[in-house]
Design an enzyme around this catalytic site. Structure first.
Site: not given
Ligand code: UGA
Length: 426
Positions: A263-264
């Site tokens: 995600c990040f």
């Protein structure tokens, strides 16, 4: 309510199990037969803490299938949870989500009742509007009378996703159609979470801003940590000190080898890419990514100094492969970047992780995979701690050099630290 969920990734499966526990009847759709069979046997298709137990508890309320059209026909509300992968430079692919919308459009040709569609996948601002156009063009039907869309971002953490589902800080519902907002509220009835109603694009952006802010906190503390290291200061103590200021808060201030996961890195890159495409140079986001890319190298520099630059042929223990503890996920794991660098230097790597070894064996078949962490330590000259698995606290490191990239021994565990111990930013 009868709800369909499209995509049996960790978001879709946790959402399905959570909604089933809240009393709804769920049809979960995926294109992989193996996943569908597993769910129908009452098992989770991947490891996630507490998920197997939850699925077996609610298995009478979840039916998994390969048939998307029937799932749309037989339910009134659909959550789309398929992946939105991105290339390294940040371009986000939306073809899976758009293919699902196409199928929904085709199904609506033969469905009389209004259908409600919620995008849960992480998508850049404007994407839900593109989805609305696809459904409308394909079905010839109109929003909001025949169908409706909302954007409902997810904030679940891998490894804590089941807990996070039942304890959401807030539920964001982006839409201007009161009817679908009511349906989404009804779906989550039973959770004690505040609800924020927004426009579509605002909901889409909240997800990116949320992840970008958390990633920024990590790169910030890593930058402070790199400076602390020059002054021989323990960054963890500094993080504790600033975290006690209520305006800052104590979370996401753990310095180390940087953030990984699905995600990040992907979301910050996608936001920066899109901003650039729109004519805005995102200096802060680019710096967050740059600091994160460099962070694993800081640990390698410390090791290089310890070994006087002689890495070739050295036996090095790699403890930890997953991008964080409590998951077997190795996507964008900084540990893998470190392994690649060390292989280029021709080191002998003795690798151990309690849950992620099978994935990594496929990528790097020629490493030495140890039966346990102690065996990896005993076979090596130097030990790198690259995931914060609690079991790494209780090993016999003898007098080996131990370099900690993940706060296995943080400021509260100084008494447990091995004899020859050094942290990346402490
Ligand atoms: C993250 C967000 O926390 C979720 O809210 C969001 O729903 C999810 O992305 C998503 O977009 O799907 P996740 O990637 O599962 O969740 O994991 P985090 O616990 O946020 O950790 C991300 C990375 O940051 C890990 O590599 C972790 O080790 C690192 N991290 C985290 C630090 O280096 N320092 C910290 O203080 C916290």
């Amino acid at each position: 309510m009868k709800i369909s969920v499209v995509g049996a990734g960790y978001v879709g499966v946790v959402l399905s199990a959570g909604l089933a526990k809240l009393g709804h009847e769920i049809i979960l759709v995926d294109i992989e037969e193996e996943k569908v069979n597993k769910i129908n046997e009452g098992k989770a298709p991947f490891y996630e803490k507490g998920l197997d137990e939850l699925i077996s508890e609610v298995k009478d309320k979840i039916k998994a299938t390969l048939n998307l059209k029937d799932a749309i026909k037989d339910t009134e509300l659909t959550f789309i949870c398929v992946g939105t992968p991105s290339r390294k430079e940040g371009y986000m692919h939306t073809e899976y989500i758009k293919a699902v919308c196409m199928e929904i459009g085709l199904t609506l040709l033969r469905k009389q009742e209004k259908h409600y569609i919620v995008i849960k996948s992480t998508v850049l601002p404007g994407t839900t509007e593109e989805c609305i156009k696809i459904v409308s063009d394909v079905s010839g039907k109109k929003m909001p009378n025949d169908f409706s869309f909302a954007m409902n971002p997810e904030f679940l953490r891998e490894g804590n996703a089941v807990h996070d589902f039942f304890n959401q800080d807030r539920i964001v519902i982006g839409s201007t159609d009161k009817e679908i907002i009511g349906k989404v509220k009804q779906a989550y009835q039973g959770l004690d979470s505040p609800i924020l109603e927004t426009k579509l694009r605002e909901a889409e952006m909240i997800k990116y801003a949320n992840n970008a802010f958390l990633a920024t906190k990590i790169s910030f503390i890593n930058e402070i940590g790199n400076i602390c290291k020059k002054f021989d200061i323990d960054t963890n103590v500094v993080a504790k000190g600033i975290g006690m200021d209520f305006r800052i808060g104590p979370h996401f201030l753990r310095s180390g080898i940087g953030f990984g996961g699905s995600c990040f890195p992907k979301d910050v890159s996608a936001l920066a890419y899109k901003a650039t495409e729109k004519g805005y140079a995102p200096r802060l986001l680019n710096a967050v990514l740059e600091i994160n890319r460099d962070q694993p190298m800081k640990l390698l520099n410390i090791m290089d100094n310890k070994l006087n630059g002689k890495i070739k042929g050295k036996n090095i223990a790699i403890l930890g492969l997953s991008f964080k503890a409590d998951t077997d996920d190795t996507r964008e794991s900084p540990s893998l970047q470190i392994i690649k660098e060390l292989l280029l230097e021709q080191a002998n790597l003795h690798v151990y992780d309690p849950s992620a070894m099978e994935h990594v064996k496929k990528l790097f078949p020629h490493l030495t995979y140890s039966a346990n962490a102690q065996e990896a330590i005993d076979s090596s000259d130097i030990v790198l701690l690259l995931t914060e698995w609690p079991e790494f606290e209780n090993l016999d490191y003898k007098d080996k050099h131990v370099l900690d990239g993940k706060n296995v021994f943080d400021a509260d565990k100084t008494h447990l630290r091995p004899k020859n111990y050094e942290g990346i930013c402490w």
